[in-house]
Design an enzyme around this catalytic site. Sequence first.
Site, mmCIF file in Angstrom:
data_model
loop_
_atom_site.group_PDB
_atom_site.id
_atom_site.type_symbol
_atom_site.label_atom_id
_atom_site.label_comp_id
_atom_site.label_asym_id
_atom_site.label_seq_id
_atom_site.Cartn_x
_atom_site.Cartn_y
_atom_site.Cartn_z
ATOM 1 C CB CYS A 127 -0.931 -0.001 1.205
ATOM 2 S SG CYS A 127 -1.899 -1.517 1.339
ATOM 3 C CD GLU A 157 -2.446 7.638 9.171
ATOM 4 O OE1 GLU A 157 -1.973 8.395 8.313
ATOM 5 O OE2 GLU A 157 -3.349 6.810 8.927
#
Length: 402
Positions: A162, A305
């Site tokens: 990704c 994140e």
Amino acid sequence: MKRVVITGAGTINALGHSVSETFAAMREGVCGIGPLDVRDVDRLQIKIGGQVKGFEAEGRYNRQQMSLYDRFTQFTLAAAREAIEQSGLVFNGELAVRSGVVLGTAGGGVSTWDDNYRAVYEEGKNRVHPFVVPKLMNNAAASHVSMEWNLKGPSYTVSTACASSNHAMAQAFAMVRSGMAPAMITGGSESMLCFGGVKAWEGLRVMSRDACRPFSANRNGMVQGEGAGIFVFEEYEHARARGAEILCEVAGFSMTSDASDIVMPSKNGAARAISGALADARIAGSDVGYINAHGTGTAANDKTECAAVADVFGAHADRLMISSTKSMHGHLIGGTGAVELLACIMALRDGVIAPTIGYQEPDPECALDVVPNEARDAKVDVVLSNAFAFGGMNAVIALRNI
């Protein structure tokens, strides 16, 4: 070191067949995710995706080209044409010799793999088309872009799941910044929305059956998308000398490895990538106004994140806007960073921050300004684009106004 700017952008994705269509959809918070139209969809558990609709390859490419172009290559060529035409560059002479292509893809010709496995194992055929290998190879799209536009410099494909597109764009940036190339075509593409591609992702048990809701407490997984995003990275003085329209400046990048787990993300690895991009660009954290998050909509990715952003930016994290456009166009896997870079360009040029749609419930572990559900007008001069991939591969790109 040379300065690097973007002078052309092109895309095709679930939100639109051009940059202007994509920007309009992002401003309106349009959801491009819907029911899949693929063979044997009734055998799939996951029946939704960010599928490109209304793209007629037969009208664009002739019979010989169709035998060589997998869907991911078709998307790439369409987006590359838009980007190169906007840039105004014509690649001949010394410019052609030194300019090249670096693209990202995770799977390459997945549809071609799928079709030919069916032919051999399901239909019992003993032969496949002689061009199956050049059609499915990961570097096919980069090769066809180089041939179509006479690009004779460094050309290759990056495949890091990704993060593929961000890694590819970082490499292209480094080549132009070093003076190795005056211009590079870069970005990425993916087309895994076929029976085998979706079935493989089902096995990971990270897929949502209904929607992509990044950062929302009730999120339940990612949704696949498909498409391409292609850009022209050009040396600043070269672009200025010819009077090119400059979209923004590529300021810096960083790439790190978690070196810990093949699928679980690492806060430390992500934080080092974000900090590294700021350092490479010589940008203070307090100057960053917007981050396009990796934001997959999985429980693990989103909270990791957000924790990394909080660690890097400290008190400034509360003033940052961070959104995930995957909520609109789906997760394009190896092509995702390229399409998401468009949201960064829109933020810098138009002062419009793309939203995180589908947001329903606050999550204490994602307590940042995620621009929920509606786009926001805001002036920003520095933005980041995050990509954190399976295998612990991280790549962050910094952009700024010029």
